[in-house]
Design a protein around this motif. Structure first.
Motif, PDB file in Angstrom:
ATOM      1  N   THR A 154       0.565  -1.389   0.007  1.00  0.00           N
ATOM      2  CA  THR A 154       0.227   0.120  -0.212  1.00  0.00           C
ATOM      3  C   THR A 154       0.657   1.340  -0.250  1.00  0.00           C
ATOM      4  O   THR A 154       0.802   2.066  -0.892  1.00  0.00           O
ATOM      5  CB  THR A 154      -0.986   0.306   1.220  1.00  0.00           C
ATOM      6  OG1 THR A 154      -1.431  -1.455   1.288  1.00  0.00           O
ATOM      7  CG2 THR A 154      -2.036   1.108   0.709  1.00  0.00           C
ATOM      8  N   GLY A 155       2.068   1.320   0.872  1.00  0.00           N
ATOM      9  CA  GLY A 155       2.624   2.402   1.261  1.00  0.00           C
ATOM     10  C   GLY A 155       3.909   3.211  -0.106  1.00  0.00           C
ATOM     11  O   GLY A 155       3.329   3.980  -1.161  1.00  0.00           O
ATOM     12  N   PHE A 156       3.919   1.427  -0.761  1.00  0.00           N
ATOM     13  CA  PHE A 156       4.781   1.928  -2.313  1.00  0.00           C
ATOM     14  C   PHE A 156       3.671   2.110  -3.571  1.00  0.00           C
ATOM     15  O   PHE A 156       4.196   2.914  -4.229  1.00  0.00           O
ATOM     16  CB  PHE A 156       5.249   0.116  -2.881  1.00  0.00           C
ATOM     17  CG  PHE A 156       6.447   0.170  -2.615  1.00  0.00           C
ATOM     18  CD1 PHE A 156       7.516   1.312  -2.670  1.00  0.00           C
ATOM     19  CD2 PHE A 156       6.872  -0.640  -1.627  1.00  0.00           C
ATOM     20  CE1 PHE A 156       8.505   1.298  -1.855  1.00  0.00           C
ATOM     21  CE2 PHE A 156       8.341  -0.874  -0.927  1.00  0.00           C
ATOM     22  CZ  PHE A 156       9.288   0.209  -1.250  1.00  0.00           C
ATOM     23  N   LEU A 157       2.674   1.822  -3.051  1.00  0.00           N
ATOM     24  CA  LEU A 157       1.846   2.484  -3.747  1.00  0.00           C
ATOM     25  C   LEU A 157       1.605   3.993  -3.927  1.00  0.00           C
ATOM     26  O   LEU A 157       1.134   4.648  -4.971  1.00  0.00           O
ATOM     27  CB  LEU A 157      -0.015   1.784  -3.917  1.00  0.00           C
ATOM     28  CG  LEU A 157      -1.261   2.035  -4.969  1.00  0.00           C
ATOM     29  CD1 LEU A 157      -0.697   1.420  -6.509  1.00  0.00           C
ATOM     30  CD2 LEU A 157      -2.677   2.142  -4.275  1.00  0.00           C
ATOM     31  N   TYR A 158       1.135   4.388  -3.448  1.00  0.00           N
ATOM     32  CA  TYR A 158       1.215   5.551  -2.771  1.00  0.00           C
ATOM     33  C   TYR A 158       2.434   6.183  -2.804  1.00  0.00           C
ATOM     34  O   TYR A 158       2.833   7.652  -3.583  1.00  0.00           O
ATOM     35  CB  TYR A 158       0.419   5.991  -0.673  1.00  0.00           C
ATOM     36  CG  TYR A 158      -0.490   5.968  -0.805  1.00  0.00           C
ATOM     37  CD1 TYR A 158      -1.680   6.005  -1.394  1.00  0.00           C
ATOM     38  CD2 TYR A 158      -1.342   4.757   0.213  1.00  0.00           C
ATOM     39  CE1 TYR A 158      -3.174   5.990  -0.970  1.00  0.00           C
ATOM     40  CE2 TYR A 158      -1.748   4.312   0.478  1.00  0.00           C
ATOM     41  CZ  TYR A 158      -3.025   5.419   0.080  1.00  0.00           C
ATOM     42  OH  TYR A 158      -4.659   4.840   0.010  1.00  0.00           O
ATOM     43  N   LEU A 159       3.451   5.647  -2.982  1.00  0.00           N
ATOM     44  CA  LEU A 159       4.492   6.307  -3.145  1.00  0.00           C
ATOM     45  C   LEU A 159       4.834   7.003  -4.941  1.00  0.00           C
ATOM     46  O   LEU A 159       5.325   7.581  -5.267  1.00  0.00           O
ATOM     47  CB  LEU A 159       5.860   6.219  -2.949  1.00  0.00           C
ATOM     48  CG  LEU A 159       7.355   6.181  -3.793  1.00  0.00           C
ATOM     49  CD1 LEU A 159       7.604   7.654  -2.428  1.00  0.00           C
ATOM     50  CD2 LEU A 159       9.005   5.367  -2.998  1.00  0.00           C
ATOM     51  N   ILE A 160       4.645   4.940  -5.818  1.00  0.00           N
ATOM     52  CA  ILE A 160       4.483   5.632  -7.349  1.00  0.00           C
ATOM     53  C   ILE A 160       3.216   6.298  -7.907  1.00  0.00           C
ATOM     54  O   ILE A 160       3.739   7.193  -8.259  1.00  0.00           O
ATOM     55  CB  ILE A 160       4.972   4.360  -7.493  1.00  0.00           C
ATOM     56  CG1 ILE A 160       5.134   4.071  -9.341  1.00  0.00           C
ATOM     57  CG2 ILE A 160       3.391   3.747  -7.354  1.00  0.00           C
ATOM     58  CD1 ILE A 160       6.524   4.623  -9.873  1.00  0.00           C
ATOM     59  N   LEU A 161       2.014   6.699  -6.879  1.00  0.00           N
ATOM     60  CA  LEU A 161       1.388   7.402  -7.231  1.00  0.00           C
ATOM     61  C   LEU A 161       1.813   8.810  -7.250  1.00  0.00           C
ATOM     62  O   LEU A 161       1.687   9.583  -7.590  1.00  0.00           O
ATOM     63  CB  LEU A 161      -0.244   6.858  -6.604  1.00  0.00           C
ATOM     64  CG  LEU A 161      -0.897   8.054  -6.647  1.00  0.00           C
ATOM     65  CD1 LEU A 161      -1.638   7.949  -7.904  1.00  0.00           C
ATOM     66  CD2 LEU A 161      -2.393   7.986  -5.714  1.00  0.00           C
ATOM     67  N   SER A 162       2.677   9.172  -6.398  1.00  0.00           N
ATOM     68  CA  SER A 162       3.250  10.821  -6.186  1.00  0.00           C
ATOM     69  C   SER A 162       4.047  10.848  -6.959  1.00  0.00           C
ATOM     70  O   SER A 162       4.109  12.256  -7.679  1.00  0.00           O
ATOM     71  CB  SER A 162       3.068  10.469  -4.714  1.00  0.00           C
ATOM     72  OG  SER A 162       3.702  10.486  -4.411  1.00  0.00           O
TER      73      SER A 162
END
Lengths: 311, 234
Positions: A154-162
């Motif tokens: 989940t954290g990585f999803l937010y990271l790549i999303l940003s």
């Protein structure tokens, strides 16, 4: 302004994904799609808006990836400090290659070959030097913590999303800004652009530096997400191909093209994996066929097709 | 004097195309530069605009030495070229093409100038949102000229504006150039269409092999039987 709102809506939609999906497989697929879209956008800024087709975007990717790994492993830097450094280095490599190529007015296949050559040179160098781990590559130790820029899915999803949202905003800015108009004018006709007083060299330089920074950002993400980098993964042709495929399939020179292309290719990849089993390299053959078909029949990509239907 | 060129030499290193050109354009004039293919007309253009480096000689624009100036500064000073062959930006809209004309110069009055261009070329207004590549040849030439005018030129250099246009459009093009001049715009007209150019020009130069072999009024040019035979075929 509507297109800016679209970026906001997209960010919101993806941000809601983890609340609805808890299949790791699916989350990983979405992360990889967003990651491919980031690489595609980095290619699109130079190739799509600037008409400078690079065949060696891996050189920026690998620079970012290695900077991220080396700074953390050999110098003990914090990942959040290493990231901007990696991006600056990617931009600097872009500026170096750009200064050499544009100084002598290289375009088209000549520029593509120069970028390809640089990526290969960097691959050989990474294979040689000790501080890059030579052929063995570098392993970034797993220390899961937001402080180390190491998250769960989940954290990585937010990271790549940003990261991707930042890239989308850059693309949106290029599409609507004065600089973007210059860049597209240079793409369409360099001579006329000069006749209007556009500083062609500077415009191209800015484009390649931005592309280099975004691509390095993709490389940095790769290292954080997979904890490992070696010369082939960093500077190999497959990264360059991945970047240009997303942009070309989606539609070059459009803000949403790379994302659409990345999603289409991700789907295609999953399908071929499921249909053809694990025959290694089959996806590369499919990629090649798709690329030939796209360039021949849909030069404006999926986005181009969609806008044609709308009219 | 608006533009003053003295013993200008230039070309493509190492080949010298312009071998000492001396000419001038006064405020409010239309001056025609004539000559056959390969005589050096476009080289002259591009050297004056700072796109090619001058090998020697001097170019002064409104009294200022611009021989070694960058093309961006030359455009900013108001010496604007409409390049040969309708070089519009095909993937940008008509409106975007026009706006690009006002980035170095004339930005404050961009919207008023846009209105002026649309009044001059109503067809462009109809097609403002269309991609420039979808326009007809004549419309693209109008767009190229309109784009040049957006930068509020003090001197407009037109490189072969009649190239590739139908005879009717050629007539219209020259009528338009004349009208622009009557509204006070100084124009340097580089053309192969000798007959039409001489009708509207105040003075003319003839280039051959990189040197001038005639300068004077159209009437004088027409009175010279040798030149008349060589360039007009009559």
């Amino acid at each position: 302004m509507r297109s800016l709102a679209a970026i906001g809506v997209f960010a919101l939609l993806i941000a809601l994904v983890p609340a609805m999906v808890d299949s790791g497989y699916l989350l990983n697929a979405i992360i990889m799609t967003l990651y491919a879209a980031l690489l595609g956008q980095a290619w699109n800024i130079l190739g799509g808006f600037g008409g400078l087709f690079s065949f060696g975007h891996a050189v920026f990717f690998g620079t970012g990836a290695y900077a991220m790994a080396v700074l953390q492993v050999n110098f003990g830097w914090n990942a959040w400090v290493a990231l901007p450094a990696a991006m600056v280095l990617g931009g600097a490599v872009g500026g170096f290659i750009g200064a050499l190529s544009f100084r002598y007015g290289l375009r088209g296949s000549y520029f593509a070959l120069v970028t390809l050559a640089f990526a290969e040179v960097f691959r050989v160098l990474a294979n040689t030097f000790q501080f890059t781990g030579a052929g063995v590559g570098l392993m970034v130790p797993l220390k899961e913590s937001a402080l180390n820029m190491q998250f769960g899915k989940t954290g990585f999803l937010y990271l790549i999303l940003s990261f991707l949202i930042a890239a989308q905003l850059v693309a949106w800015w290029i599409r609507h800004s004065r600089f973007g108009a210059w860049l597209q004018a240079v793409r369409d006709n360099e001579e006329s652009a000069s006749a209007l007083g556009v500083d062609v060299f500077r415009v191209k330089m800015l484009a390649i530096v931005m592309a280099g920074m975004l691509m390095a950002c993709g490389g940095a993400f790769y290292v954080q997400y997979l904890h490992y980098i070696d010369p082939h993964l960093a500077f190999g042709a497959s990264v360059s191909v991945q970047a240009l495929m997303a942009a070309i399939v989606g539609g070059i020179g459009s803000v949403w093209g790379p994302l659409v292309g990345a999603a289409a290719l991700q789907l295609l990849g999953e399908l071929t994996r499921n249909l053809m089993g694990d025959a290694p390299g089959i996806n590369l053959i499919v990629y090649g066929v798709v690329l030939v078909l796209m360039v021949n029949f849909m030069p404006r990509g999926i986005v181009g097709l969609a806008t044609r239907w709308k009219r | 004097m608006l533009l003053e060129i003295s013993s200008l030499r230039g070309g493509y290193k190492p080949i010298e195309v312009l071998r000492g050109i001396t000419m001038h354009v006064d405020d409010g004039e239309i001056v025609a530069v004539l000559g056959s293919n390969g005589a050096g007309k476009s080289t002259l253009n591009n050297t004056v605009c700072g796109l090619f480096p001058a090998f020697g000689g001097e170019i002064r624009f409104e009294g200022r030495d611009i021989t070694r100036a960058r093309h961006t500064d030359i455009v900013a000073a108001g010496l604007i070229q409409v390049p040969e062959g309708r070089r519009v930006f095909p993937n940008l809209s008509v409106l975007e093409n026009l706006r690009l004309g006002s980035y170095r110069r004339g930005r404050e009055r961009r919207e008023q100038n846009l209105e002026k261009i649309f009044a001059l070329f109503p067809r462009l207004r109809e097609r403002a949102e269309q991609r420039a590549g979808t326009l007809s040849g004549g419309e693209q030439q109008m767009l190229a000229i309109g784009r040049g005018l957006m930068g509020e030129p003090r001197l407009l250099i037109l490189d072969e504006p009649s190239l590739g246009l139908s005879p009717l459009l050629v007539e219209e093009m020259f009528a338009l150039i004349k009208r622009l001049n009557e509204d006070g715009l100084s124009i340097l007209l580089v053309e192969q269409n000798v007959g039409q150019s001489l009708e509207i020009a105040r003075r003319a130069y003839v280039i051959e092999n990189g040197v001038l072999n005639f300068e004077g009024t159209p009437a004088e040019l027409l009175a010279n039987p040798q030149l008349k035979r060589a360039y007009l075929g009559i």
